[in-house]
Scaffold this motif. Structure first.
Motif, PDB file in Angstrom:
ATOM      1  N   SER A 251      18.556  43.137  35.324  1.00 23.50           N
ATOM      2  CA  SER A 251      17.874  42.544  36.495  1.00 23.50           C
ATOM      3  C   SER A 251      18.361  41.129  36.744  1.00 23.50           C
ATOM      4  O   SER A 251      18.500  40.708  37.894  1.00 23.50           O
ATOM      5  CB  SER A 251      16.363  42.487  36.283  1.00 23.50           C
ATOM      6  OG  SER A 251      15.920  43.568  35.545  1.00 23.50           O
ATOM      7  N   ILE A 252      18.615  40.390  35.684  1.00 25.04           N
ATOM      8  CA  ILE A 252      19.097  39.009  35.842  1.00 25.04           C
ATOM      9  C   ILE A 252      20.453  39.014  36.560  1.00 25.04           C
ATOM     10  O   ILE A 252      20.655  38.309  37.544  1.00 25.04           O
ATOM     11  CB  ILE A 252      19.212  38.310  34.462  1.00 25.04           C
ATOM     12  CG1 ILE A 252      17.824  38.122  33.852  1.00 25.04           C
ATOM     13  CG2 ILE A 252      19.935  36.974  34.588  1.00 25.04           C
ATOM     14  CD1 ILE A 252      17.836  37.603  32.413  1.00 25.04           C
ATOM     15  N   VAL A 253      21.368  39.845  36.054  1.00 18.82           N
ATOM     16  CA  VAL A 253      22.719  39.902  36.638  1.00 18.82           C
ATOM     17  C   VAL A 253      22.641  40.309  38.106  1.00 18.82           C
ATOM     18  O   VAL A 253      23.233  39.681  38.980  1.00 18.82           O
ATOM     19  CB  VAL A 253      23.608  40.887  35.845  1.00 18.82           C
ATOM     20  CG1 VAL A 253      24.932  41.126  36.560  1.00 18.82           C
ATOM     21  CG2 VAL A 253      23.846  40.373  34.434  1.00 18.82           C
ATOM     22  N   ARG A 254      21.865  41.364  38.386  1.00 22.82           N
ATOM     23  CA  ARG A 254      21.802  41.878  39.758  1.00 22.82           C
ATOM     24  C   ARG A 254      21.127  40.885  40.699  1.00 22.82           C
ATOM     25  O   ARG A 254      21.563  40.712  41.841  1.00 22.82           O
ATOM     26  CB  ARG A 254      21.062  43.213  39.783  1.00 22.82           C
ATOM     27  CG  ARG A 254      21.910  44.310  39.211  1.00 22.82           C
ATOM     28  CD  ARG A 254      21.145  45.596  39.095  1.00 22.82           C
ATOM     29  NE  ARG A 254      22.023  46.646  38.599  1.00 22.82           N
ATOM     30  CZ  ARG A 254      21.588  47.716  37.963  1.00 22.82           C
ATOM     31  NH1 ARG A 254      20.291  47.881  37.741  1.00 22.82           N
ATOM     32  NH2 ARG A 254      22.435  48.628  37.556  1.00 22.82           N
ATOM     33  N   THR A 255      20.084  40.246  40.223  1.00 24.48           N
ATOM     34  CA  THR A 255      19.376  39.292  41.078  1.00 24.48           C
ATOM     35  C   THR A 255      20.286  38.122  41.435  1.00 24.48           C
ATOM     36  O   THR A 255      20.368  37.710  42.595  1.00 24.48           O
ATOM     37  CB  THR A 255      18.109  38.777  40.365  1.00 24.48           C
ATOM     38  OG1 THR A 255      17.322  39.912  40.000  1.00 24.48           O
ATOM     39  CG2 THR A 255      17.301  37.866  41.260  1.00 24.48           C
ATOM     40  N   ILE A 256      20.971  37.607  40.442  1.00 23.08           N
ATOM     41  CA  ILE A 256      21.834  36.444  40.700  1.00 23.08           C
ATOM     42  C   ILE A 256      23.014  36.824  41.583  1.00 23.08           C
ATOM     43  O   ILE A 256      23.287  36.176  42.590  1.00 23.08           O
ATOM     44  CB  ILE A 256      22.296  35.812  39.369  1.00 23.08           C
ATOM     45  CG1 ILE A 256      21.097  35.183  38.659  1.00 23.08           C
ATOM     46  CG2 ILE A 256      23.392  34.770  39.617  1.00 23.08           C
ATOM     47  CD1 ILE A 256      21.366  34.735  37.236  1.00 23.08           C
ATOM     48  N   LEU A 257      23.700  37.904  41.226  1.00 24.53           N
ATOM     49  CA  LEU A 257      24.879  38.289  42.022  1.00 24.53           C
ATOM     50  C   LEU A 257      24.483  38.747  43.427  1.00 24.53           C
ATOM     51  O   LEU A 257      25.274  38.671  44.361  1.00 24.53           O
ATOM     52  CB  LEU A 257      25.686  39.372  41.301  1.00 24.53           C
ATOM     53  CG  LEU A 257      26.326  38.945  39.974  1.00 24.53           C
ATOM     54  CD1 LEU A 257      27.176  40.081  39.406  1.00 24.53           C
ATOM     55  CD2 LEU A 257      27.176  37.677  40.121  1.00 24.53           C
ATOM     56  N   GLY A 258      23.233  39.200  43.563  1.00 21.06           N
ATOM     57  CA  GLY A 258      22.718  39.592  44.883  1.00 21.06           C
ATOM     58  C   GLY A 258      22.670  38.423  45.850  1.00 21.06           C
ATOM     59  O   GLY A 258      22.636  38.604  47.072  1.00 21.06           O
ATOM     60  N   GLU A 259      22.673  37.214  45.324  1.00 18.95           N
ATOM     61  CA  GLU A 259      22.605  36.019  46.172  1.00 18.95           C
ATOM     62  C   GLU A 259      23.987  35.511  46.578  1.00 18.95           C
ATOM     63  O   GLU A 259      24.096  34.541  47.326  1.00 18.95           O
ATOM     64  CB  GLU A 259      21.843  34.902  45.452  1.00 18.95           C
ATOM     65  CG  GLU A 259      20.374  35.231  45.176  1.00 18.95           C
ATOM     66  CD  GLU A 259      19.611  35.605  46.440  1.00 18.95           C
ATOM     67  OE1 GLU A 259      19.657  34.832  47.408  1.00 18.95           O
ATOM     68  OE2 GLU A 259      18.997  36.694  46.468  1.00 18.95           O
ATOM     69  N   ALA A 260      25.032  36.133  46.023  1.00 18.30           N
ATOM     70  CA  ALA A 260      26.390  35.644  46.326  1.00 18.30           C
ATOM     71  C   ALA A 260      26.780  35.997  47.756  1.00 18.30           C
ATOM     72  O   ALA A 260      26.575  37.127  48.200  1.00 18.30           O
ATOM     73  CB  ALA A 260      27.394  36.243  45.352  1.00 18.30           C
ATOM     74  N   THR A 261      27.317  35.040  48.462  1.00 16.65           N
ATOM     75  CA  THR A 261      27.744  35.280  49.845  1.00 16.65           C
ATOM     76  C   THR A 261      29.260  35.444  49.944  1.00 16.65           C
ATOM     77  O   THR A 261      29.788  35.778  50.985  1.00 16.65           O
ATOM     78  CB  THR A 261      27.316  34.108  50.751  1.00 16.65           C
ATOM     79  OG1 THR A 261      27.806  32.907  50.164  1.00 16.65           O
ATOM     80  CG2 THR A 261      25.807  34.046  50.878  1.00 16.65           C
ATOM     81  N   THR A 262      29.964  35.164  48.832  1.00 21.45           N
ATOM     82  CA  THR A 262      31.420  35.372  48.804  1.00 21.45           C
ATOM     83  C   THR A 262      31.716  36.365  47.684  1.00 21.45           C
ATOM     84  O   THR A 262      30.852  36.628  46.843  1.00 21.45           O
ATOM     85  CB  THR A 262      32.157  34.058  48.477  1.00 21.45           C
ATOM     86  OG1 THR A 262      31.717  33.616  47.187  1.00 21.45           O
ATOM     87  CG2 THR A 262      31.884  32.975  49.510  1.00 21.45           C
ATOM     88  N   PRO A 263      32.941  36.908  47.636  1.00 17.61           N
ATOM     89  CA  PRO A 263      33.298  37.751  46.485  1.00 17.61           C
ATOM     90  C   PRO A 263      33.188  36.953  45.183  1.00 17.61           C
ATOM     91  O   PRO A 263      33.341  35.726  45.194  1.00 17.61           O
ATOM     92  CB  PRO A 263      34.747  38.134  46.760  1.00 17.61           C
ATOM     93  CG  PRO A 263      34.969  37.902  48.209  1.00 17.61           C
ATOM     94  CD  PRO A 263      34.041  36.808  48.600  1.00 17.61           C
ATOM     95  N   VAL A 264      32.932  37.665  44.094  1.00 16.58           N
ATOM     96  CA  VAL A 264      32.828  37.007  42.790  1.00 16.58           C
ATOM     97  C   VAL A 264      33.821  37.628  41.808  1.00 16.58           C
ATOM     98  O   VAL A 264      34.204  38.790  41.953  1.00 16.58           O
ATOM     99  CB  VAL A 264      31.403  37.129  42.191  1.00 16.58           C
ATOM    100  CG1 VAL A 264      30.404  36.327  43.003  1.00 16.58           C
ATOM    101  CG2 VAL A 264      30.976  38.591  42.073  1.00 16.58           C
ATOM    102  N   VAL A 265      34.242  36.834  40.819  1.00 13.58           N
ATOM    103  CA  VAL A 265      34.983  37.336  39.665  1.00 13.58           C
ATOM    104  C   VAL A 265      34.191  36.918  38.439  1.00 13.58           C
ATOM    105  O   VAL A 265      33.750  35.772  38.336  1.00 13.58           O
ATOM    106  CB  VAL A 265      36.422  36.765  39.602  1.00 13.58           C
ATOM    107  CG1 VAL A 265      37.127  37.230  38.330  1.00 13.58           C
ATOM    108  CG2 VAL A 265      37.226  37.182  40.825  1.00 13.58           C
ATOM    109  N   ILE A 266      33.997  37.871  37.524  1.00 12.74           N
ATOM    110  CA  ILE A 266      33.114  37.647  36.377  1.00 12.74           C
ATOM    111  C   ILE A 266      33.913  37.462  35.085  1.00 12.74           C
ATOM    112  O   ILE A 266      34.839  38.212  34.799  1.00 12.74           O
ATOM    113  CB  ILE A 266      32.173  38.865  36.170  1.00 12.74           C
ATOM    114  CG1 ILE A 266      31.460  39.261  37.469  1.00 12.74           C
ATOM    115  CG2 ILE A 266      31.181  38.606  35.035  1.00 12.74           C
ATOM    116  CD1 ILE A 266      30.498  38.273  38.016  1.00 12.74           C
ATOM    117  N   SER A 267      33.493  36.476  34.300  1.00  8.61           N
ATOM    118  CA  SER A 267      33.949  36.358  32.911  1.00  8.61           C
ATOM    119  C   SER A 267      32.714  36.497  32.034  1.00  8.61           C
ATOM    120  O   SER A 267      31.674  35.920  32.332  1.00  8.61           O
ATOM    121  CB  SER A 267      34.620  34.994  32.695  1.00  8.61           C
ATOM    122  OG  SER A 267      34.688  34.673  31.318  1.00  8.61           O
ATOM    123  N   ASN A 268      32.831  37.281  30.973  1.00 14.16           N
ATOM    124  CA  ASN A 268      31.659  37.610  30.165  1.00 14.16           C
ATOM    125  C   ASN A 268      31.974  37.389  28.692  1.00 14.16           C
ATOM    126  O   ASN A 268      32.999  37.856  28.195  1.00 14.16           O
ATOM    127  CB  ASN A 268      31.299  39.081  30.444  1.00 14.16           C
ATOM    128  CG  ASN A 268      29.962  39.541  29.890  1.00 14.16           C
ATOM    129  OD1 ASN A 268      29.633  40.717  29.981  1.00 14.16           O
ATOM    130  ND2 ASN A 268      29.182  38.656  29.321  1.00 14.16           N
TER     131      ASN A 268
END
Lengths: 381, 301
Positions: free
Chosen positions: B23-40
């Motif tokens: 839920s944390i990941v989805r909620t935060i990335l849901g707010e992105a207005t541009t494409p994202v690249v993830i490092s984990n």
């Protein structure tokens, strides 16, 4: 040696020769962190960036661990990526070296090889790079600044061709800080030789998202590792093709190893790196005294050219292997490789000797005595 | 399943039922207005979302090692700048890191500090579950005082961890980055607001998000939001921002509940309710009061 009209002669140290080759390669990204004796490479390159001669994105990271980590990120994002290090820095990167090769990222790293702590010592030997010999990186050794310049260019092309990371290795101080005359190519020729880098996958390809660095369990990890071994197996053939092509533009010939007066020699010395220059001088003197001596200088250490070495040493009666590193508790690394190369091939007597640790000089007279059979100790101190 | 939310992190990952981080990941990335690249960073999120030959990530994603997620994104971000300079890419991309508290407060702190100092354009999110949960519940520097873990086990001579949590928010803020915030999965509107602000920063920004762990905090899988809610209602987990150096409390309970209400929901604090550990329980309350007063005090400046 060369008959190309475009070649220029310059007096450069090994470190500067590497920086000069990198300037012509002009990588997209270069994470950097200082460590002696590598530092002149990144300092020189930083000045190229400051003067607007190259457009490379330098990242002044806070450690070598982060240098290699940033290199992994940049390379996975499709950037032509280069870095440099020495000694403790390479040891600190160790974990990430395996990640770079496991992800099949064509990162190029120039290493000014140096002793490892403790006790601390900033001078040249091969302890650091020998510690990385199983990390899945191609390892190419250089004897002098000319080789550093040439092999940095060759190495970049090789890495991107075989999708494996490549180390270009020079001896710390002996080569990194010694000035020699060398011939350089013009920038256009180098750019053309290297070509554009257009990777199959990139983290920046938003429309085609890929996952780098997944978890591979018992059902798949093994196959990844077999694939890596197979890719490495192809590296020597590709290296030979690329060096042949390079010979056409430079007039300089490189191979898996250099054979110096060794074809008919009864006594053959085998070693790696800058000591080859001294050994060649010693052999020239011995030949004048009718001693039948020769040298094999290893250039490609990973993958190791076992079969070719066996062929090259088939007439030798005595083989003296000089290692500039130990494998404490076992035989030194190069000796082990040579022994494995010669198993079941013939009956030559192979002896092992460790020299040059922590920057200890090796002299021509000493090499002559070794080849004459007058010095047979385990360590040349 | 809200299909929009699962656009970037797809269903089918193998995170525990009742784990907070999907839920944390989805909620935060849901707010992105541009494409994202993830490092984990290495950890539960990475392990449960990328089992080869599958991946739950529908956005570009890289996992390298435990301690280098911030260094890895530094390279990705500079590769982007290089590609943009050459005209190979025009789109705006935001670079995002997810790490657990082990990979952030402890082993990854140096790489994080370096990346913050260099000013890369990235949002770093630590999902803070107070320990090394992927390796089976060992103590980290984010583990709260008094918690029982496998490396701070309860015994005759031990009532759990004896040190306070590391003040990572303060450490990150000391890098003078423009946006640092602490959030909670139980306070969605607040989390979304903070994600939006953090993603809008052109440079480094940082979020610490409370992430209850059903397995190792030892509570029923249905309870993670309820427990997270109690953490904030008891002032155990205050919601605050540090924006351009200014502290701001986002919510303050009028009558904070006793911290025991939060602690008693979890097996990791069970021992605190014995007769012998009464002083330890009192100490936990004291620590919570003092920490809240410290943060509230900074907000008044």
């Amino acid at each position: 040696m060369s008959n190309s009209k475009n070649n220029n002669k310059l007096a450069l140290t090994g470190g500067y020769a590497a920086a000069y080759a990198l300037r012509q390669i002009e990588p997209d990204v270069m994470p950097i962190y200082p460590i002696t004796p590598q530092t002149p490479i990144i300092e020189t390159y930083a000045k190229f960036v400051a003067d607007g001669e190259v457009e490379t994105e330098m990242i002044e990271v806070e450690s070598e661990h982060s240098a290699m980590s940033a290199a992994v990120g940049a390379s996975a994002a499709g950037a032509r990526t280069v870095t440099a290090t020495s000694s403790q820095g390479l040891a600190y990167m160790h974990e990430v070296l395996y990640i770079a090769s496991g992800m099949r990222l064509p990162i190029l790293m120039v290493v000014a090889a140096r002793a490892l702590s403790a006790p601390i010592n900033i001078h040249g030997d091969h302890s650091d790079v020998m510690g990385s010999r199983d990390s899945g990186w191609v390892q190419i050794f250089c004897e002098n600044p000319q080789e550093v310049y040439d092999k940095t260019i060759i190495g970049m092309r090789l890495a991107e061709k075989i999708k494996l990371p490549v180390m270009i290795i020079m001896d710390g101080f002996n080569t990194s800080h010694s000035v020699e005359n060398l011939e350089i190519l013009d920038a256009k020729t180098v750019k053309k030789f290297i070509g554009e880098y257009n990777p199959e996958h990139s983290l920046l390809d938003i429309e085609n998202p890929v996952t780098y660095g997944p978890l591979a369990l018992q059902d798949s990890y093994f196959e990844f590792k077999i694939d890596q071994e197979e890719a490495m197996g192809k590296a020597s053939g590709e290296y030979m093709k690329i060096t042949k092509e390079y010979e056409k533009i430079s007039g300089r010939k490189y191979s898996l190893f250099e054979e110096y007066q060794s074809e008919d020699a009864e006594k053959v010395l085998v070693l790696i790196g800058s000591a080859a220059g001294t050994a060649k001088d010693a052999i020239d003197d011995l030949r004048k005294k009718s001693e039948n001596a020769g040298l094999i200088k290893i250039e490609l250490f990973r993958p190791f050219p076992f079969l070719e070495i066996a062929g090259a040493l088939k007439n030798a009666k005595e083989i003296m292997v000089m290692d500039r590193a130990q494998s404490i508790g076992s035989y030194p690394p190069l000796f082990s490789e040579i022994s494995v190369s010669l198993r079941n091939v013939h009956e030559a007597r192979i002896s092992s000797m460790v020299y040059g640790l922590g920057g200890r000089d090796v002299f021509k007279k000493q090499i002559e005595r070794i080849l004459e059979g007058k010095f047979k100790e385990k360590y040349l101190t | 399943m809200n299909k929009d939310l699962a656009k970037k992190l797809a269903p089918g990952h193998s995170a525990c039922a009742g784990c907070a981080f999907p839920s944390i990941v989805r909620t935060i990335l849901g707010e992105a207005t541009t494409p994202v690249v993830i490092s984990n960073a290495t950890g539960c999120l990475e392990v449960t979302s990328t089992i080869y030959p599958y991946t739950a990530w529908n956005v570009p994603y890289i996992h390298s090692a435990f301690e280098n997620a911030a260094a890895t994104i530094s390279g990705v971000e500079r590769a982007y700048l290089a590609a943009r300079k050459k005209g190979k890419i025009k789109k705006k991309i935001k670079f995002v890191v997810f790490g657990g508290d082990g990979g952030t407060y402890d082993i990854g702190l140096q790489a994080l500090s370096g990346a913050l100092e260099r000013g890369h354009n990235f949002l770093y999110i630590v999902y803070d579950n107070g320990g090394y949960m992927n390796t089976g519940n060992q103590r980290s520097s984010a583990t709260p005082y008094g918690a029982g873990t496998e490396t701070t086990p309860i015994g005759e001579e031990s009532s759990g961890k004896v040190e306070l949590r590391k003040n990572l928010m303060g450490i990150v803020a000391a890098h003078n980055i423009s946006y640092v915030a602490q959030a909670n999965i139980a306070n969605m509107a607040d989390l979304k607001m903070k994600a939006k602000k953090a993603l809008a920063v052109d440079g480094p920004s940082f979020l610490t998000v409370f992430s209850p762990c059903t397995n190792n905090w030892k509570f029923p899988t249905s309870q993670y939001v309820a427990i997270a809610k109690l953490a904030t209602e008891t002032n155990f987990w205050p919601l605050y921002e540090i924006e351009n150096g200014k502290y701001k409390l986002n919510w303050e309970p009028k009558m904070p509940k006793p911290v025991a209400d939060f602690l008693k929901t979890q097996g990791r604090f069970k021992h605190l309710f014995s007769e012998k550990n009464k002083p330890v329980l009192a100490q936990v309350q004291k620590i919570v009061n003092e920490e809240f007063a410290r943060i509230a005090g900074l907000c008044e400046i």
